[in-house]
Design an enzyme around this catalytic site. Structure first.
Site: not given
Length: 455
Positions: A125-126, A253, A255, A379
């Site tokens: 997703a980042t 994402s 995970h 994060c």
């Protein structure tokens, strides 16, 4: 064939590891693959100066989730026997890998009501957020110079916005209401003729608040502005329909939905078409949007995770909501001064962010060695600063420092919840016994009215 034999052995090993809780799942894998450093006592684990008896309970599902065994089943063949490059067009190995990638693409698209051609694979997703923010604004830079987002977005969205600000673009960072929800009137008023993107997270990673996506999408459609949402914490947990919600770009994402780490996806609307400038140069894979070899096993795992989520989302949701209620009621029955951060009505139940008055959050985390929880985003959890998300909600700094995020998931058990209640209550009570502020409050003193002397 050796690979078939190895696959059979791995499957039998996997079957033996089928689990009922996150703690036993991770313990099984650790024992078989990489036993942790053990102290003199066989049942004590020592790591980074922390000594605990056995593996801790895992209640940090927003940071990452364990891989569902059914997902691993789907992935294994593409590590052992079907290992072809999906971009190899001249032989069987490439063809079967390519077919598996396209099946996964369709599985992800089905979960969000999209066309498979609108799904592009990324590393997570980042990366999808970076492509969405930078890619859209760079492509339309001649006409569009403004972005609207919120102060509670994930750090990668905020940092992408700051990056394009350095290039001369303008960004409006909308404040949120005390419950964490965006003010729709304020959002509509902030859109300008040169606004190129509105980016609002679907489910907040720290406080679990679910934004009114359909209403935001409607506003953006009326103004002719693409709507991007970071749905990493929403995929497979709440119903998503990109058409109904008017979503133009969406970051996903693997995970966070019991799939593998290292894979994600970007939904990019075809009609009306939204264009992005690629952020990576290379071989032109994923129709030029994201160059680089598509990792077939990871992609297959994400597709399988989405297919499972589509079938089990409703059941998981009911079960997780019941566990959240059990956790909250259990803690509140033992402790006073417990505050829920974020909206109670508009939230994903698997995310319970609580503040404990008169307790320092870092001390509480250190005391909860037997429960894997966090004080916010993985994060930014290394920072000792209070959560910027909670500060945006208007939470006092002392209460922001006391927040703990409990993440409940598919494999969480009632026994784990009950143990977490017991351990949390004991640790909070222990810390409050050492707090002079708590003693003053119990004696009826209004702490906020005290004029503290300056030294």
């Amino acid at each position: 064939m050796a690979s078939a034999k190895h696959l059979s052995l791995l499957r039998r090993s996997l079957a033996a590891r089928r689990f009922l809780s996150t703690a036993t799942a991770t313990a099984a894998v650790a024992v078989v693959d990489h036993p942790p450093p053990m102290s003199a006592e066989d049942d004590v684990i020592s790591m980074k100066g922390v000594r605990i008896s056995g593996r801790p309970l895992y209640l940090d599902m927003q940071a990452t989730s364990p891989v569902d065994p059914r997902v691993l089943d789907a992935m294994l063949p593409f590590y052992l026997s079907r290992y072809g490059n999906p971009h190899s067009r001249t032989h069987f190995y490439g063809w079967e890998s390519d077919a598996a990638v396209e099946t996964a693409r369709a599985q992800i698209a089905a979960l969000v009501g999209a066309n498979p051609k609108e799904i592009f694979f990324t590393s997570g997703a980042t990366e999808s957020n970076n492509i969405s923010v930078k890619g859209v604004m760079h492509f339309y830079r001649d006409k569009k110079r403004h972005v609207v987002t919120t102060q509670t977005e994930h750090k990668c969205v905020l940092d992408s916005c700051r990056y394009i600000q350095q290039e001369g673009f303008e960004v409006t960072y909308l404040p949120v209401r005390p419950d964490g929800l965006v003010d729709l009137e304020r959002l509509a008023a902030s859109i300008r003729p040169d606004t190129g993107l509105v980016s609002v997270m679907a489910v907040n990673n720290e406080i679990g608040v679910v934004q009114p996506l359909e209403e935001i999408g409607r506003i953006c459609k009326e103004r002719g502005v693409p709507f991007h949402t970071d749905a990493a914490q929403a995929l497979g947990k709440i119903p998503i329909d990109v058409e109904k919600m008017g979503i133009g770009l969406m970051s996903l994402s693997g995970h966070k939905i019991y799939g593998p780490k290292g894979v994600g996806a970007l939904y990019l609307r075809r009609r009306p078409r939204i264009r992005v400038e690629p952020q990576m140069s290379g071989g032109g894979q994923e129709r030029g949007i994201r160059s680089g070899t598509v990792p077939t096993p990871l992609v297959v795992g994400m597709g399988a995770a989405c297919e499972i989520a589509m079938k089990e989302m409703e059941y998981d949701g009911r079960r997780i909501a019941a566990l959240q209620e059990r956790l909250l009621n259990g803690i509140r029955s033992r402790l006073d001064g417990v505050v829920i951060n974020g909206s109670v009505e508009h939230r994903y139940p698997g995310n319970l962010n609580l503040s404990f008055a008169y307790v320092e959050g870092e001390s509480l985390l250190m005391g909860l060695k037997e429960v894997a929880v966090s004080s916010g985003s993985a994060c930014t959890s290394a920072s000792l600063e209070p959560s910027y998300v909670l500060r945006a909600l208007g939470v006092d700094e002392d209460m922001a420092h006391t927040s703990i995020r409990f993440g409940i998931g598919r494999f969480t058990t009632e026994a784990e919840i009950d143990r977490a209640i017991e351990l949390t209550a004991k640790q909070v009570e222990k810390l409050r016994e050492m707090s002079p502020l708590y003693e003053m409050v119990k004696e009826g003193i209004d702490i906020k009215s005290i004029q503290w002397a300056q030294h």
